[in-house]
Design a protein around this motif. Structure first.
Motif, PDB file in Angstrom:
ATOM      1  N   HIS A   3       0.804  -1.224   0.000  1.00 20.64           N
ATOM      2  CA  HIS A   3       0.000   0.000   0.000  1.00 20.64           C
ATOM      3  C   HIS A   3       0.837   1.274   0.000  1.00 20.64           C
ATOM      4  CE1 HIS A   3      -3.861  -2.025   0.572  1.00 20.64           C
ATOM      5  NE2 HIS A   3      -3.224  -2.856   1.394  1.00 20.64           N
ATOM      6  N   ILE A   4       2.151   1.160   0.246  1.00 20.96           N
ATOM      7  CA  ILE A   4       3.018   2.341   0.292  1.00 20.96           C
ATOM      8  C   ILE A   4       4.157   2.150  -0.704  1.00 20.96           C
ATOM      9  CG2 ILE A   4       4.577   3.732   1.731  1.00 20.96           C
ATOM     10  CD1 ILE A   4       1.697   4.023   2.585  1.00 20.96           C
ATOM     11  N   SER A   5       4.329   3.110  -1.616  1.00 25.46           N
ATOM     12  CA  SER A   5       5.359   2.986  -2.651  1.00 25.46           C
ATOM     13  C   SER A   5       6.737   3.334  -2.092  1.00 25.46           C
ATOM     14  CB  SER A   5       5.035   3.905  -3.831  1.00 25.46           C
ATOM     15  OG  SER A   5       5.229   5.263  -3.454  1.00 25.46           O
TER      16      SER A   5
ATOM     17  N   GLN B 299       6.113   1.365  12.023  1.00 22.12           N
ATOM     18  CA  GLN B 299       5.457   2.366  12.869  1.00 22.12           C
ATOM     19  C   GLN B 299       4.101   2.760  12.295  1.00 22.12           C
ATOM     20  OE1 GLN B 299       7.925   5.582  14.272  1.00 22.12           O
ATOM     21  NE2 GLN B 299       6.182   6.931  14.603  1.00 22.12           N
ATOM     22  N   GLY B 300       4.028   2.837  10.971  1.00 22.67           N
ATOM     23  CA  GLY B 300       2.746   3.146  10.343  1.00 22.67           C
ATOM     24  C   GLY B 300       1.709   2.071  10.619  1.00 22.67           C
TER      25      GLY B 300
ATOM     26  N   LEU C 148      -3.665   0.401  16.139  1.00 20.01           N
ATOM     27  CA  LEU C 148      -4.296   1.112  17.259  1.00 20.01           C
ATOM     28  C   LEU C 148      -5.560   1.844  16.810  1.00 20.01           C
ATOM     29  CD1 LEU C 148      -1.119   2.466  19.082  1.00 20.01           C
ATOM     30  CD2 LEU C 148      -2.601   0.596  19.795  1.00 20.01           C
ATOM     31  N   TYR C 149      -5.602   2.260  15.567  1.00 22.67           N
ATOM     32  CA  TYR C 149      -6.820   2.859  15.014  1.00 22.67           C
ATOM     33  C   TYR C 149      -7.952   1.831  15.008  1.00 22.67           C
ATOM     34  CZ  TYR C 149      -9.949   4.948  11.524  1.00 22.67           C
ATOM     35  OH  TYR C 149     -11.058   5.453  10.859  1.00 22.67           O
ATOM     36  N   ARG C 150      -7.616   0.615  14.584  1.00 22.46           N
ATOM     37  CA  ARG C 150      -8.631  -0.437  14.490  1.00 22.46           C
ATOM     38  C   ARG C 150      -9.040  -0.993  15.851  1.00 22.46           C
ATOM     39  NH1 ARG C 150      -5.767  -3.950   9.624  1.00 22.46           N
ATOM     40  NH2 ARG C 150      -7.049  -3.213   7.886  1.00 22.46           N
TER      41      ARG C 150
ATOM     42  N   THR D 253       2.985  10.415   9.581  1.00 18.87           N
ATOM     43  CA  THR D 253       2.103  10.613   8.422  1.00 18.87           C
ATOM     44  C   THR D 253       2.034   9.362   7.543  1.00 18.87           C
ATOM     45  OG1 THR D 253       3.955  11.699   7.257  1.00 18.87           O
ATOM     46  CG2 THR D 253       2.336  13.121   8.357  1.00 18.87           C
ATOM     47  N   THR D 254       3.055   8.496   7.585  1.00 21.30           N
ATOM     48  CA  THR D 254       2.929   7.200   6.909  1.00 21.30           C
ATOM     49  C   THR D 254       1.793   6.401   7.537  1.00 21.30           C
ATOM     50  OG1 THR D 254       5.271   7.120   6.294  1.00 21.30           O
ATOM     51  CG2 THR D 254       4.111   5.020   6.382  1.00 21.30           C
TER      52      THR D 254
END
Length: 436
Positions: free
Chosen positions: A142-144, A183-184, A190-192, A210-211
């Protein structure tokens, strides 16, 4: 909810915030987290800024989450660091986590059962079973690489192969490169699972944080926010949080309350005016009044004294603060023999760190040590017996802060902590006698 961003702003604790963060925090109780490195069983004063971020967050009605980076601590953070951290075993990690939580408990409410009670988590708990293949499939895609390379924390470490930089490291390992993804993912987890919508940290963490918000947007189709604070610097250019002995720790065994108190007491006028906003819970009016009082009579160091008192009581307790104040008066105030004898051994040694010492036989003290011998032949504090007698006649010699005459004998009753005697000539010439 009290306005958290407004509170941090007047304290000088805001470096960057993502648009919408202030409004998000005013809507309802939110959860935010800060990460801590668990590579030692104590935090140090460099950790106090993120601690205060969480403490103010809780005081504004929100729920703080402290994350110890059991997994990320095994990797190393590329944000300005030049070497990778050592691998921790799980037993050491758990010990360090418990020690860190105890220290955080001085600032955060973990146990009240309130809706916004603090929580501690360890990213090792969800990362230890995460296979490499699962991670690159579920997160990495999901991250380039272009996105990751654009981060300052990576750009500052990338060099051509074989180009050894000033810090002595050859570029960045793949392990460190993936740090921002790990870390992202913490933020996503933790959001979930913990309803965390905000991550906070130092300004050097902006790229990593921000990642995390980007992963939350792309994978969970959610909205999350980053808040960073400035990195603390000292006005004279020296590094904040360091003393001659290294880090200033929160653990009283590593850094005694006396030395801790002295660190803040010795702050410059410019630094103390900044620190008292960042490292205390004093309100704006009280601080403004203190600053004005200090500027009226800077020699009285009202700002430094209040700063040192507030932060020492926060990290330790009222009793340790009182001992530190008493110990500080030993060298610089009108201390008494009783004040001296109240010092524990470590504090005594800290107060007289660097003062010349000599050891005498305990038996000589038990039988009574002649003051002239104690000053000259037994210790070398004074050059000769005749100089010792002259100083005694001038009434310039003190034993444990009490003036003595030439017939005085040092006995076991003079021993501080059953071991030390403080000799003094005049106001500032000290010597420590140790009986063994």
């Amino acid at each position: 909810m009290n306005n958290y961003i407004k509170e941090l702003t007047w304290r000088g604790m805001i470096h960057d915030t993502m648009p919408g963060a202030e409004e998000h925090l005013l809507e309802e109780m939110r959860s935010a987290y800060v990460g801590f490195d668990p590579t030692a069983d104590s935090l140090h004063i460099g950790n106090l800024v993120p601690i205060m971020l969480l403490a103010h967050f809780q005081r504004c009605g929100h729920r703080p989450v402290a994350l110890v980076g059991g997994a990320t601590g095994m990797i190393g953070d590329p944000s300005g660091k030049s070497t990778e951290r050592n691998l921790l075993d799980e037993k050491t990690l758990r010990h360090n986590q418990a020690a860190v939580q105890k220290q955080l408990g001085q600032f955060l409410d973990f146990d009240s059962g309130a809706a916004n009670a603090a929580e501690m988590v360890n990213n090792y708990d969800w990362m230890k079973e995460f296979s490499f293949l699962d991670f690159i499939r579920d997160v990495g895609k999901h991250i380039s690489v272009n996105y990751m390379m654009a981060k300052d924390s990576v750009k500052n470490r990338i060099r051509p192969e074989g180009d050894v930089g000033a810090a002595g490291s050859e570029g960045m390992s793949f392990t460190e490169f993936t740090y921002q993804l790990v870390q992202g993912y913490d933020f996503l987890h933790l959001y979930r699972n913990n309803h965390c919508t905000v991550q906070m940290g130092g300004s050097d963490q902006w790229g990593n944080i921000t990642t995390g918000t980007e992963l939350i947007r792309r994978i969970a189709q959610g909205k999350a926010f980053a808040i960073t604070c400035p990195l603390i610097t000292k006005a004279d250019g020296s590094k904040f949080g360091k003393s001659e002995g290294g880090n200033v720790w929160l653990d009283p065994v590593r850094t005694s309350p006396y030395k801790f108190y002295q660190y803040w007491l010795n702050s410059s006028d410019e630094d103390s005016e900044k620190y008292i906003r960042i490292f205390t819970f004093l309100d704006q009016v009280t601080i403004d009044d203190l600053v004005a009082e200090h500027k009226e009579a800077p020699h009285q160091r009202a700002l430094q004294k209040r700063l040192a008192a507030e932060i020492t009581e926060l990290v330790h307790n009222q009793s340790e603060l009182e001992k530190a104040i008493t110990a500080s008066a030993i060298l610089f105030g009108n201390a008494t023999t009783d004040d001296l004898k109240q010092l524990d051994e470590q504090t005594f040694l800290d107060v007289f760190d660097g003062v010349p010492q000599a050891t005498v036989a305990r038996a000589s003290v038990d039988s009574g040590l002649d003051i002239v011998a104690a000053l000259a032949t037994e210790t070398g504090f004074l050059k000769s017996n005749s100089e010792a007698r002259r100083a005694l006649k001038e009434n310039s010699i003190s034993v444990n802060k009490q003036k003595v005459a030439d017939e005085y004998q040092i006995t076991t009753g003079d021993l501080v902590n059953d071991k030390f005697v403080l000799l003094q000539r005049g106001k500032k010439n000290y010597f420590v006698l140790k009986a063994e």
